[in-house]
Design a protein around this motif. Structure first.
Motif, PDB file in Angstrom:
ATOM      1  N   TYR A  66      12.547  61.835 -36.663  1.00  0.00           N
ATOM      2  CA  TYR A  66      11.279  62.426 -36.206  1.00  0.00           C
ATOM      3  C   TYR A  66      11.514  63.634 -35.304  1.00  0.00           C
ATOM      4  O   TYR A  66      10.762  64.600 -35.367  1.00  0.00           O
ATOM      5  CB  TYR A  66      10.389  61.368 -35.533  1.00  0.00           C
ATOM      6  N   LEU A 123       9.805  67.053 -36.430  1.00  0.00           N
ATOM      7  CA  LEU A 123       8.792  67.658 -35.560  1.00  0.00           C
ATOM      8  C   LEU A 123       9.170  69.074 -35.102  1.00  0.00           C
ATOM      9  O   LEU A 123       8.322  69.816 -34.627  1.00  0.00           O
ATOM     10  CB  LEU A 123       8.503  66.753 -34.362  1.00  0.00           C
ATOM     11  N   ASN A 127       5.785  69.797 -39.687  1.00  0.00           N
ATOM     12  CA  ASN A 127       5.384  69.090 -38.463  1.00  0.00           C
ATOM     13  C   ASN A 127       3.857  68.992 -38.287  1.00  0.00           C
ATOM     14  O   ASN A 127       3.367  68.043 -37.688  1.00  0.00           O
ATOM     15  CB  ASN A 127       6.066  69.668 -37.216  1.00  0.00           C
ATOM     16  N   TYR A 128       3.118  69.953 -38.843  1.00  0.00           N
ATOM     17  CA  TYR A 128       1.657  69.936 -38.654  1.00  0.00           C
ATOM     18  C   TYR A 128       0.981  68.713 -39.283  1.00  0.00           C
ATOM     19  O   TYR A 128      -0.092  68.315 -38.850  1.00  0.00           O
ATOM     20  CB  TYR A 128       1.020  71.240 -39.166  1.00  0.00           C
ATOM     21  N   THR A 177       1.229  66.260 -36.339  1.00  0.00           N
ATOM     22  CA  THR A 177       0.554  66.656 -35.108  1.00  0.00           C
ATOM     23  C   THR A 177      -0.904  67.053 -35.344  1.00  0.00           C
ATOM     24  O   THR A 177      -1.796  66.526 -34.698  1.00  0.00           O
ATOM     25  CB  THR A 177       1.319  67.822 -34.441  1.00  0.00           C
ATOM     26  N   ASP A 178      -1.151  67.942 -36.311  1.00  0.00           N
ATOM     27  CA  ASP A 178      -2.498  68.491 -36.485  1.00  0.00           C
ATOM     28  C   ASP A 178      -3.339  67.732 -37.509  1.00  0.00           C
ATOM     29  O   ASP A 178      -4.532  67.544 -37.304  1.00  0.00           O
ATOM     30  CB  ASP A 178      -2.435  69.968 -36.923  1.00  0.00           C
ATOM     31  N   LYS A 217      -2.915  63.870 -36.405  1.00  0.00           N
ATOM     32  CA  LYS A 217      -3.093  63.803 -34.938  1.00  0.00           C
ATOM     33  C   LYS A 217      -2.585  62.467 -34.389  1.00  0.00           C
ATOM     34  O   LYS A 217      -3.309  61.697 -33.763  1.00  0.00           O
ATOM     35  CB  LYS A 217      -4.565  63.987 -34.563  1.00  0.00           C
ATOM     36  N   ASP A 265      -0.884  59.310 -32.656  1.00  0.00           N
ATOM     37  CA  ASP A 265      -0.517  58.719 -31.382  1.00  0.00           C
ATOM     38  C   ASP A 265       0.870  58.106 -31.625  1.00  0.00           C
ATOM     39  O   ASP A 265       0.993  57.049 -32.256  1.00  0.00           O
ATOM     40  CB  ASP A 265      -1.551  57.640 -31.019  1.00  0.00           C
ATOM     41  N   PHE A 266       1.901  58.806 -31.178  1.00  0.00           N
ATOM     42  CA  PHE A 266       3.271  58.394 -31.515  1.00  0.00           C
ATOM     43  C   PHE A 266       3.647  57.034 -30.916  1.00  0.00           C
ATOM     44  O   PHE A 266       4.515  56.350 -31.449  1.00  0.00           O
ATOM     45  CB  PHE A 266       4.267  59.493 -31.137  1.00  0.00           C
TER      46      PHE A 266
END
Ligand code: HEM
Length: 128
Positions: A18, A22, A28-29, A32-33, A36, A38-39
């Motif tokens: 990861y 990332l 990576n988006y 993240t995007d 979205k 919650d890791f």
């Protein structure tokens, strides 16, 4: 170098993978995007997935195909993304481990990626 032997090794593998993924702006988006994530919640699911895939000792009860289909509807998952994902997964395994289970992890990842790509996007990936 040692083989992947237990959950601790799985955690090292997934965390390292990861951190590589990332850093890569080409994929990576999604994490993240698009999702979205919650890791704090996502990572233990990944540990469970790989622990159950490699050792059958964890209870992963998700539906990976569904999750990636939903993702693909929000932002298309293309062959290029799968190539990056699998390339980075394999190089992470090779960087950290060596042995039968390490080989199995790379094979499982590649075959799941192949089926996933076909079912998620409905497009063949050159291997089928
Ligand atoms: C282009 C390649 C890929 C991308 C960009 C990607 C991205 C993601 C993202 C963003 C999520 C979180 C979705 C959410 O919770 O909303 C996710 C979940 C997951 N991915 Fe992938 N993925 C890819 C390929 C794969 C492959 C090949 C595997 C298996 C070998 C895999 C295994 C998983 C698992 C186990 C989850 C957790 C599902 C759950 O929460 O139950 N992914 N992926």
């Amino acid at each position: 170098m040692k083989d992947i032997e237990n959950r601790e090794d799985v955690i090292l593998l997934v965390d390292t993978f990861y951190s590589n993924v990332l850093k890569d702006d080409k994929i990576n988006y999604f994490f993240t995007d698009v999702a979205k994530l919650d890791f704090k919640k996502h990572m233990p699911r990944m540990y469970d997935f790989w622990e159950s895939t490699l050792f059958h000792t964890a209870a992963y009860a998700g539906n990976t195909l569904r999750v990636h289909k939903d993702l693909n509807e929000k932002a298309p998952l293309e062959k290029e993304h799968f190539d990056i994902w699998i390339g980075r997964f394999k190089s992470t395994v090779d960087q950290l481990f060596e042995g039968t289970t390490a080989e199995l992890a790379k094979q499982r990842a590649a075959s799941i990626a192949m089926v996933m790509q076909l079912k998620v996007s409905g497009k063949p990936n050159g291997l089928l």
